[in-house]
Design a protein around this motif. Structure first.
Motif, PDB file in Angstrom:
ATOM      1  N   GLU A  65     -15.841  -2.235  -2.753  1.00  0.00           N
ATOM      2  CA  GLU A  65     -14.653  -2.905  -3.313  1.00  0.00           C
ATOM      3  C   GLU A  65     -14.182  -2.297  -4.192  1.00  0.00           C
ATOM      4  O   GLU A  65     -12.032  -2.042  -4.899  1.00  0.00           O
ATOM      5  N   ALA A  66     -14.276  -1.367  -5.405  1.00  0.00           N
ATOM      6  CA  ALA A  66     -14.354  -0.605  -6.305  1.00  0.00           C
ATOM      7  C   ALA A  66     -12.856   1.065  -5.639  1.00  0.00           C
ATOM      8  O   ALA A  66     -12.008   1.350  -6.473  1.00  0.00           O
ATOM      9  N   ARG A  67     -13.867   1.399  -4.718  1.00  0.00           N
ATOM     10  CA  ARG A  67     -13.236   1.781  -3.960  1.00  0.00           C
ATOM     11  C   ARG A  67     -11.642   1.922  -2.937  1.00  0.00           C
ATOM     12  O   ARG A  67     -10.583   2.300  -3.201  1.00  0.00           O
ATOM     13  N   ALA A  68     -11.393   0.220  -2.503  1.00  0.00           N
ATOM     14  CA  ALA A  68     -10.806  -0.426  -1.718  1.00  0.00           C
ATOM     15  C   ALA A  68      -9.720  -0.587  -2.888  1.00  0.00           C
ATOM     16  O   ALA A  68      -8.512  -0.200  -2.886  1.00  0.00           O
ATOM     17  N   TYR A  69      -9.701  -0.786  -4.418  1.00  0.00           N
ATOM     18  CA  TYR A  69      -9.141  -1.566  -5.028  1.00  0.00           C
ATOM     19  C   TYR A  69      -8.687  -0.609  -5.864  1.00  0.00           C
ATOM     20  O   TYR A  69      -7.366  -0.119  -5.853  1.00  0.00           O
ATOM     21  N   GLY A  70      -9.051   1.067  -5.518  1.00  0.00           N
ATOM     22  CA  GLY A  70      -8.762   2.176  -5.871  1.00  0.00           C
ATOM     23  C   GLY A  70      -7.702   2.571  -4.926  1.00  0.00           C
ATOM     24  O   GLY A  70      -6.514   2.959  -5.614  1.00  0.00           O
ATOM     25  N   ALA A  71      -7.695   2.557  -3.717  1.00  0.00           N
ATOM     26  CA  ALA A  71      -6.844   3.348  -2.747  1.00  0.00           C
ATOM     27  C   ALA A  71      -5.771   1.868  -2.969  1.00  0.00           C
ATOM     28  O   ALA A  71      -4.256   3.057  -2.682  1.00  0.00           O
ATOM     29  N   LEU A  72      -5.951   0.991  -2.462  1.00  0.00           N
ATOM     30  CA  LEU A  72      -4.502   0.206  -3.049  1.00  0.00           C
ATOM     31  C   LEU A  72      -3.776   0.738  -4.508  1.00  0.00           C
ATOM     32  O   LEU A  72      -2.416   0.847  -4.219  1.00  0.00           O
ATOM     33  N   ALA A  73      -4.199   0.836  -5.502  1.00  0.00           N
ATOM     34  CA  ALA A  73      -3.602   0.667  -6.940  1.00  0.00           C
ATOM     35  C   ALA A  73      -2.847   2.430  -6.581  1.00  0.00           C
ATOM     36  O   ALA A  73      -1.614   2.884  -7.192  1.00  0.00           O
ATOM     37  N   GLY A  74      -3.345   3.223  -6.035  1.00  0.00           N
ATOM     38  CA  GLY A  74      -2.935   4.766  -5.772  1.00  0.00           C
ATOM     39  C   GLY A  74      -1.425   3.902  -4.676  1.00  0.00           C
ATOM     40  O   GLY A  74      -0.314   5.090  -5.330  1.00  0.00           O
ATOM     41  N   PHE A  75      -1.255   3.800  -4.291  1.00  0.00           N
ATOM     42  CA  PHE A  75      -0.760   3.205  -3.032  1.00  0.00           C
ATOM     43  C   PHE A  75       0.194   2.723  -3.511  1.00  0.00           C
ATOM     44  O   PHE A  75       1.663   3.284  -3.065  1.00  0.00           O
ATOM     45  N   THR A  76      -0.225   1.702  -3.907  1.00  0.00           N
ATOM     46  CA  THR A  76       1.059   0.645  -4.640  1.00  0.00           C
ATOM     47  C   THR A  76       1.599   1.645  -5.381  1.00  0.00           C
ATOM     48  O   THR A  76       2.911   1.029  -5.938  1.00  0.00           O
ATOM     49  N   THR A  77       1.426   2.191  -6.201  1.00  0.00           N
ATOM     50  CA  THR A  77       1.719   3.046  -7.835  1.00  0.00           C
ATOM     51  C   THR A  77       3.046   4.151  -6.840  1.00  0.00           C
ATOM     52  O   THR A  77       3.779   4.340  -7.935  1.00  0.00           O
ATOM     53  N   MET A  78       2.409   4.656  -6.431  1.00  0.00           N
ATOM     54  CA  MET A  78       2.900   6.185  -5.830  1.00  0.00           C
ATOM     55  C   MET A  78       4.725   4.881  -5.471  1.00  0.00           C
ATOM     56  O   MET A  78       5.878   5.595  -5.053  1.00  0.00           O
ATOM     57  N   VAL A  79       4.634   3.655  -4.524  1.00  0.00           N
ATOM     58  CA  VAL A  79       5.569   3.314  -3.371  1.00  0.00           C
ATOM     59  C   VAL A  79       6.228   2.308  -4.493  1.00  0.00           C
ATOM     60  O   VAL A  79       7.993   2.020  -4.181  1.00  0.00           O
ATOM     61  N   ALA A  80       5.244   1.742  -5.062  1.00  0.00           N
ATOM     62  CA  ALA A  80       6.985   0.877  -6.249  1.00  0.00           C
ATOM     63  C   ALA A  80       5.726   1.272  -7.343  1.00  0.00           C
ATOM     64  O   ALA A  80       6.957   0.181  -8.578  1.00  0.00           O
ATOM     65  N   ASN A  81       5.575   1.870  -8.296  1.00  0.00           N
ATOM     66  CA  ASN A  81       5.719   1.729  -9.689  1.00  0.00           C
ATOM     67  C   ASN A  81       4.758   0.592  -9.813  1.00  0.00           C
ATOM     68  O   ASN A  81       4.803   0.271 -11.364  1.00  0.00           O
ATOM     69  N   ALA A  82       3.888   0.637  -9.333  1.00  0.00           N
ATOM     70  CA  ALA A  82       3.242  -0.990  -8.955  1.00  0.00           C
ATOM     71  C   ALA A  82       1.605  -1.001  -9.030  1.00  0.00           C
ATOM     72  O   ALA A  82       0.228  -2.101  -8.621  1.00  0.00           O
ATOM     73  N   GLY A  83       1.198   0.503  -9.867  1.00  0.00           N
ATOM     74  CA  GLY A  83      -0.335   0.292  -9.273  1.00  0.00           C
ATOM     75  C   GLY A  83      -0.829  -0.793 -10.492  1.00  0.00           C
ATOM     76  O   GLY A  83      -1.841  -1.314 -10.301  1.00  0.00           O
ATOM     77  N   GLY A  84       0.069  -0.745 -11.292  1.00  0.00           N
ATOM     78  CA  GLY A  84      -1.493  -1.906 -12.558  1.00  0.00           C
ATOM     79  C   GLY A  84      -1.584  -3.293 -12.394  1.00  0.00           C
ATOM     80  O   GLY A  84      -3.492  -3.355 -12.522  1.00  0.00           O
ATOM     81  N   PRO A  85      -0.921  -3.998 -11.457  1.00  0.00           N
ATOM     82  CA  PRO A  85      -1.976  -5.401 -11.119  1.00  0.00           C
ATOM     83  C   PRO A  85      -2.744  -4.823  -9.977  1.00  0.00           C
ATOM     84  O   PRO A  85      -3.674  -5.815 -10.634  1.00  0.00           O
TER      85      PRO A  85
END
Length: 241
Positions: free
Chosen positions: A127-147
Motif C-alpha cells: 500500500e505504501a508503494r501504491a500511495y507513493g506512485a499516486l503521490a508522484g502522479f498527482t504532483t506531476m499533473v496537478a501539483n497535488a501530491g500532498g493529499p
C-alpha cells in the motif's frame, strides 16, 4: 520577470505565503496556493513559478525537520514515485487537464473513505508503494501530491514530527530531482519564470516560519484532524474545478 497586474502580485504573494506555510505545517494547504497561482498566470507559467516557490519552501522545511524523516519509507517509495511522475508526464500530454484533476479528486475521496473505514488497519509495504506512485502522479499533473502522501502517513499512524520530516524530504527530492528537470526539458522554466518565483522567496519563508510556530502548538490529534480536513478540501476542489 513575467508581466503581472497588481491583483496578480497579490495572488502570487498569497500563494507564496500559503506554499511556505504548507511546507512546515499542513501540506494539504498547498492546494490553495495552486488555485491562487492559476488565477494570476496561465497554466504553464503558474505551475513553473509555483515550483520555484515550493523549492524555497522545501529548503526551509528540510532545515526545520532535518532529522525527523522515516528513511526506510522514503527508500521504499523511490521507484513507485519515479514511475508515478513518468506516468503523470505522459498523461499530461494526452488527457484533458480538467479530466485529470477530477479523476485525482475522486481517487482521493475514495481513499479517504477507505481509510476511515479501515482505521484500525495500518497500510503495509504494498500500500505504501501504491500511495507513493499516486503521490508522484498527482504532483506531476496537478501539483497535488500532498493529499495522497498525507493519507498514507495518517493511516500509518505517523506522529507530527515524523509526518513533517518525511513529507519534507519526500517533496524536496521529488521537486528537485524529478519535477524540475521535466519542466526544464519542456521549456517551462524560463528566465522570467525563475526571476518571478525568486522575488517571492522571502514571502515563502515567512509563511514557513509562521507554519512552524502554528504546528508547534498543535498536538498529534488536532494535527491529524486538520491534515484530514485539508485533504477533503483539496479533493473536493479537484472534483469541482
Amino acid at each position: 520577470m513575467l508581466p503581472l497586474t497588481f491583483a496578480g502580485w497579490l495572488l502570487l504573494g498569497t500563494a507564496a505565503f500559503i506554499g511556505g506555510f504548507s511546507k512546515t505545517a499542513l501540506s494539504g494547504a498547498a492546494t490553495a496556493a495552486v488555485v491562487l497561482a492559476a488565477l494570476a498566470l496561465p497554466a504553464k507559467e503558474s505551475t513553473a513559478v509555483l515550483l520555484v516557490m515550493l523549492l524555497a519552501g522545501d529548503a526551509w522545511a528540510l532545515r526545520t525537520y532535518w532529522h525527523d524523516a522515516d528513511w526506510r519509507l522514503l527508500g521504499r517509495l523511490l521507484l513507485p514515485v519515479v514511475l508515478g511522475v513518468a506516468a503523470g508526464g505522459v498523461f499530461l500530454g494526452r488527457v484533458d487537464d480538467g479530466v485529470l484533476r477530477r479523476t485525482i479528486g475522486v481517487i482521493l475521496l475514495v481513499l479517504l473513505v477507505v481509510g476511515l473505514l479501515t482505521r484500525r488497519h495500518r497500510p503495509g509495504a504494498a500500500e505504501a508503494r501504491a500511495y507513493g506512485a499516486l503521490a508522484g502522479f498527482t504532483t506531476m499533473v496537478a501539483n497535488a501530491g500532498g493529499p495522497a502522501m498525507s493519507l498514507y502517513l495518517l493511516g500509518a499512524r505517523y506522529g507530527k514530527l515524523a509526518f513533517l520530516g518525511t513529507t519534507a524530504w519526500f517533496f524536496a527530492t521529488v521537486n528537485l530531482a524529478l519535477k524540475l528537470p521535466v519542466m526544464i526539458g519542456l521549456g517551462m522554466m524560463t528566465r522570467p519564470v525563475l526571476l518571478t518565483g525568486l522575488v517571492f522567496v522571502p514571502v515563502v519563508w515567512l509563511g514557513a516560519w509562521v507554519g512552524r510556530i502554528v504546528v508547534g502548538r498543535l498536538d498529534d490529534v488536532w494535527f491529524a484532524r486538520l491534515v484530514t480536513g485539508f485533504v477533503v478540501l483539496s479533493a473536493v476542489y479537484l472534483v469541482l474545478v
